[in-house]
Enzyme design. Sequence first.
Site, PDB file in Angstrom:
ATOM      1  N   GLU A   1       0.847  -1.188   0.000  1.00 36.98           N
ATOM      2  CA  GLU A   1       0.000   0.000   0.000  1.00 36.98           C
ATOM      3  C   GLU A   1       0.887   1.244   0.000  1.00 36.98           C
ATOM      4  O   GLU A   1       1.761   1.392   0.864  1.00 36.98           O
ATOM      5  CB  GLU A   1      -0.914  -0.020   1.234  1.00 36.98           C
ATOM      6  CG  GLU A   1      -1.989  -1.099   1.133  1.00 36.98           C
ATOM      7  CD  GLU A   1      -2.499  -1.589   2.482  1.00 36.98           C
ATOM      8  OE1 GLU A   1      -2.016  -1.119   3.522  1.00 36.98           O
ATOM      9  OE2 GLU A   1      -3.383  -2.470   2.489  1.00 36.98           O
TER      10      GLU A   1
ATOM     11  N   GLU B   1      -5.217  -6.682   2.187  1.00 39.89           N
ATOM     12  CA  GLU B   1      -4.000  -7.361   2.634  1.00 39.89           C
ATOM     13  C   GLU B   1      -4.065  -8.861   2.407  1.00 39.89           C
ATOM     14  O   GLU B   1      -3.081  -9.499   2.047  1.00 39.89           O
ATOM     15  CB  GLU B   1      -3.731  -7.063   4.115  1.00 39.89           C
ATOM     16  CG  GLU B   1      -3.272  -5.630   4.403  1.00 39.89           C
ATOM     17  CD  GLU B   1      -4.429  -4.664   4.606  1.00 39.89           C
ATOM     18  OE1 GLU B   1      -5.604  -5.081   4.451  1.00 39.89           O
ATOM     19  OE2 GLU B   1      -4.172  -3.494   4.927  1.00 39.89           O
TER      20      GLU B   1
ATOM     21  N   ASP C   1       0.639  -3.898  12.803  1.00 40.30           N
ATOM     22  CA  ASP C   1      -0.669  -4.009  13.462  1.00 40.30           C
ATOM     23  C   ASP C   1      -1.756  -4.527  12.504  1.00 40.30           C
ATOM     24  O   ASP C   1      -2.772  -5.034  12.951  1.00 40.30           O
ATOM     25  CB  ASP C   1      -1.106  -2.652  13.992  1.00 40.30           C
ATOM     26  CG  ASP C   1      -0.010  -1.959  14.771  1.00 40.30           C
ATOM     27  OD1 ASP C   1      -0.091  -1.916  15.996  1.00 40.30           O
ATOM     28  OD2 ASP C   1       0.943  -1.455  14.143  1.00 40.30           O
TER      29      ASP C   1
ATOM     30  N   HIS D   1      -1.545   1.146  15.976  1.00 35.99           N
ATOM     31  CA  HIS D   1      -0.492   1.546  15.028  1.00 35.99           C
ATOM     32  C   HIS D   1       0.902   1.566  15.664  1.00 35.99           C
ATOM     33  O   HIS D   1       1.792   2.232  15.155  1.00 35.99           O
ATOM     34  CB  HIS D   1      -0.771   2.941  14.461  1.00 35.99           C
ATOM     35  CG  HIS D   1      -1.858   2.984  13.419  1.00 35.99           C
ATOM     36  ND1 HIS D   1      -3.175   2.809  13.730  1.00 35.99           N
ATOM     37  CD2 HIS D   1      -1.819   3.189  12.084  1.00 35.99           C
ATOM     38  CE1 HIS D   1      -3.902   2.915  12.627  1.00 35.99           C
ATOM     39  NE2 HIS D   1      -3.103   3.135  11.611  1.00 35.99           N
TER      40      HIS D   1
END
Lengths: 339, 342
Positions: free
Chosen positions: A35, A66, A91, A135
Amino acid sequence: MSQQASEREVTMSRAMVDAIATEMRENDEVFYMGEDVADYGGIFDSTQGLLDEFGHDRVMDVPISETAYIGAATGAAMEGMRPIAELMFTDFLGVCFDQIYNAMAKHTYMSGGQVSVPMVLTTAVGGTYNDAAQHSQTLYGTFAHLPGMKVVVPSNARDAKGLMHAAIRDDDPVVYMFHKRLMGLGWMPAPEGPKTAVPEEDYEVPIGEAEVKREGADVSIVTLGLHVHRALAAAETLADDGVDAEVIDLRSLVPLDREAILDSVRKTGRLVVVDEDYHSFGLTGEISALATERAWDDLEAPPERVASPDVPIPYSRPLEQEFLADSEDIADAANRVTE
Amino acid sequence: MLTADTMRDLYDDVVTARYYEERLQEEYLEGKQPAFDISAGPIPGELHLAAGHEAAGAGVCAHLRDDDTVTAPHRPHHVAIAKGVDLEKMTAEIFGRETGLCSGKGGHMHLYDPDVNFACSGIIAQGCPPAVGAGLAAKKRNTDAVAVSYLGEGAIDQGGFFESLNFAAVHDLPVVFVVEDNDWAISMPQERVTDVENAADRAGGFDLPGERVEFDDVCAVYEAAEDAVGRARSGNGPTLLSVQVHRRMGHFMGDAEAYRPDEDVERAQNLDCIPRLEDDLRQAGVSDDELMEIREAAEQRVDDAIEWAKDQPEPAPEATYEDVFSNPPQGRPMAAEQGGDE
């Protein structure tokens, strides 16, 4: 290691990209998917500049899917290509976990060795900038716990390049975990240390070899990633107090360089294991167990563990500072085992 | 045409949200200039602002009650404001303060306000399944509450979204999926990742209605959402609604948008839901003075919330170890004992 005076110092991200570019030039089967890795160059500069040289066919921006693209990397690798897939934040592992631990990691074994999966899964880890519970995780233990994937964690530019070369050339899936705070990002200043001299030519840092970053006689501090730098800072403080600490940078979790750890523990008789990942069921427990099982007679004190508490990572600054171990925590632990 | 009163309420929501984002931007950049350092300044961490998305928040949430559930993504403020989340506590949370919505533990991507059934998360499409769950709970309990899940157009390629559409459709659950289509998923323009131009087309194949609101026109969103929420509330199942919005800023604060053509930035700046709504209000006979009054009151409310939030204390470090469980096991988490304080 002697360094040529002419050798340039580069950031860790630059070193990673150098290795990727070299491998892509030499092998058309190497490509990168993730990404925001093409036009953006990677949120953490992990692919900065690659698009210009290789174009969108080989530096592929992907949909936010993903499961699909990491699974696709696995499939392409099983066909013999050498994909590198980036999971933007570690994460996000949960979104695509099945493809990683049931597919990428297990095809070799389940096929009785008939199939290999020569891919690299890169992913950003770590906190220190208040990005909160979803995150900031490190998750070393999660990847290292599940068999079938090699796991590497560079702490500086030289290792980042050498480990990337080794990872891309490896016939097995390698999880390459880079700490955001070490990358040399303009917006997230790195500590002293990760920016190092890096040879122009390609070279491998062997997967599975730890490095003694600082020799010492009194206590072994075993760690990796960002905390190598915090441990080295702690060692300076300890030296002022008359404690001579040895600092070991694991660099690889799978395979784990058990001999390097045991050699050091046998020499110093004392062990502190430092991990940015959660405390329980993780790296610190594994390495402490290794030392007590195999160097019991040499240990002069029970091992100390410095890790993140078993708590999701809090947002607010004073809470995250409490959560993450710093140099002082490491020095305190070393003082406790050497008392 | 909507009534002037309805439009006034919508206007209040959108101008509050817009001003809130502008003020947060100011506060966030304090201490981070001239060189951007994410660790500096009064607001910690990343910040994703929603300026340009307000129509989607206001137009849909206008139909919701406190007992209706909303799950929002990582760009949540305008939806939170429209849903009636406590503005002061939300702001204190964004500043990482003890009296914030989540005691400083959540942060701007993880805001929870159970009083109005609002939650958000930092993982793309993560809010879709929980919204389905809220709809399932409403159906099982035989209430007429509905659930709304907001997501970006980048999230419509995510597995959790597809599975949620299917589950909600199969069980005729009272869920409205609202895609906020701002054309960009960080650096990815929609056409490079999705082969449908209209996210509402994703409804095809799941046997549920899909509807697109082409412009970020608050009144048009309000009308489309009236149908969708009404359908859900009356037991007629889920709807997928896609709303064209515009990203007026980078993906996150500090994003220089080098990947984005200047024309696109300009286009997004020019297509603004606020002047459009002002024109509609004037046509409905609302004077400029009255609009000014609404705006000034909204700005005051925002300024007060920010001032209040900045005065709040930071949490004590010991609070790190609280709230891991609602029913905590005995003893403290292991690493809390580091430092030899046992």
